[in-house]
Design a protein around this motif. Sequence first.
Motif, PDB file in Angstrom:
ATOM      1  N   GLN A  13       0.840  -1.065   0.047  1.00 24.66           N
ATOM      2  CA  GLN A  13       0.001   0.075  -0.001  1.00 24.66           C
ATOM      3  C   GLN A  13       0.879   1.232   0.047  1.00 24.66           C
ATOM      4  N   PRO A  14       0.361   2.422  -0.488  1.00 29.12           N
ATOM      5  CA  PRO A  14       0.965   3.714  -0.544  1.00 29.12           C
ATOM      6  C   PRO A  14       1.668   3.866   1.050  1.00 29.12           C
ATOM      7  N   GLY A  15       2.926   4.355   1.211  1.00 29.36           N
ATOM      8  CA  GLY A  15       3.413   4.368   2.460  1.00 29.36           C
ATOM      9  C   GLY A  15       4.177   3.225   2.964  1.00 29.36           C
ATOM     10  N   LYS A  88       5.147   5.119  -3.413  1.00 23.46           N
ATOM     11  CA  LYS A  88       3.821   5.911  -3.797  1.00 23.46           C
ATOM     12  C   LYS A  88       3.453   5.077  -5.138  1.00 23.46           C
ATOM     13  N   PRO A  89       2.316   5.187  -5.369  1.00 27.38           N
ATOM     14  CA  PRO A  89       1.813   4.633  -6.515  1.00 27.38           C
ATOM     15  C   PRO A  89       2.763   4.676  -8.011  1.00 27.38           C
ATOM     16  N   TYR A 110      25.769  -6.165 -17.474  1.00 22.68           N
ATOM     17  CA  TYR A 110      24.889  -7.240 -17.062  1.00 22.68           C
ATOM     18  C   TYR A 110      23.303  -6.844 -16.462  1.00 22.68           C
ATOM     19  N   TRP A 111      22.423  -7.422 -16.710  1.00 22.53           N
ATOM     20  CA  TRP A 111      20.934  -7.153 -16.316  1.00 22.53           C
ATOM     21  C   TRP A 111      20.374  -8.317 -15.744  1.00 22.53           C
ATOM     22  N   GLY A 112      19.713  -7.984 -14.705  1.00 26.42           N
ATOM     23  CA  GLY A 112      18.702  -9.040 -13.993  1.00 26.42           C
ATOM     24  C   GLY A 112      17.468  -9.181 -14.974  1.00 26.42           C
ATOM     25  N   GLN A 113      16.480 -10.003 -14.437  1.00 23.98           N
ATOM     26  CA  GLN A 113      15.371 -10.231 -15.003  1.00 23.98           C
ATOM     27  C   GLN A 113      14.315  -9.306 -14.852  1.00 23.98           C
ATOM     28  N   GLY A 114      14.506  -8.578 -13.780  1.00 22.76           N
ATOM     29  CA  GLY A 114      13.384  -7.698 -13.101  1.00 22.76           C
ATOM     30  C   GLY A 114      12.278  -8.207 -12.149  1.00 22.76           C
ATOM     31  N   THR A 115      11.937  -7.549 -11.218  1.00 20.96           N
ATOM     32  CA  THR A 115      11.051  -7.855 -10.270  1.00 20.96           C
ATOM     33  C   THR A 115       9.988  -6.832 -10.268  1.00 20.96           C
ATOM     34  N   GLN A 116       8.535  -7.192 -10.127  1.00 23.58           N
ATOM     35  CA  GLN A 116       7.448  -6.327 -10.093  1.00 23.58           C
ATOM     36  C   GLN A 116       7.253  -5.540  -8.762  1.00 23.58           C
ATOM     37  N   VAL A 117       7.104  -4.443  -8.631  1.00 23.19           N
ATOM     38  CA  VAL A 117       6.899  -3.771  -7.640  1.00 23.19           C
ATOM     39  C   VAL A 117       5.288  -3.050  -7.752  1.00 23.19           C
ATOM     40  N   THR A 118       4.484  -3.139  -6.980  1.00 16.62           N
ATOM     41  CA  THR A 118       3.262  -2.659  -7.220  1.00 16.62           C
ATOM     42  C   THR A 118       2.704  -1.829  -6.139  1.00 16.62           C
ATOM     43  N   VAL A 119       2.541  -0.682  -6.016  1.00 18.96           N
ATOM     44  CA  VAL A 119       2.194   0.501  -4.897  1.00 18.96           C
ATOM     45  C   VAL A 119       0.673   0.655  -5.388  1.00 18.96           C
ATOM     46  N   SER A 120      -0.388   0.141  -4.581  1.00 19.62           N
ATOM     47  CA  SER A 120      -1.668   0.904  -4.766  1.00 19.62           C
ATOM     48  C   SER A 120      -2.548   0.457  -3.588  1.00 19.62           C
ATOM     49  N   SER A 121      -3.812   1.025  -3.439  1.00 24.55           N
ATOM     50  CA  SER A 121      -4.477   1.089  -2.235  1.00 24.55           C
ATOM     51  C   SER A 121      -5.757   0.194  -2.712  1.00 24.55           C
TER      52      SER A 121
END
Length: 121
Positions: A13-15, A88-89, A110-121
Amino acid sequence: QVQLVESGGGWVQPGGSLRLSCAASGFPFSNYALNWYRQAPGKERELVAGITSGVSSRANYADSVKGRFTISRDNVKNTVYLQMNSLKPEDTAVYYCNAVARALVRNYDYWGQGTQVTVSS
């Protein structure tokens, strides 16, 4: 074999806070500068934070995350972290770990594959 593996992403959540980790192997980790990038849908990939390879381990941040995010590295564990606070969103994105070194005849990137970050209420 060179490998960068991100972890620690998820939904908050936000914050809230998250700590991303990027575990590296297959290259001399301590000689590389390390960066976190992020890319949100429909937007360009942007540099979020970076940390140098020297003994000073100097860090820099995008203005949008300054004061909220902290990048750090552990050269024993070959891991770079991104502590994200007061999320924050607009922080919602796929976060990528990046390792860079400059040499005389070539650069290493070099690069990684990524990881998802989702900020929402």
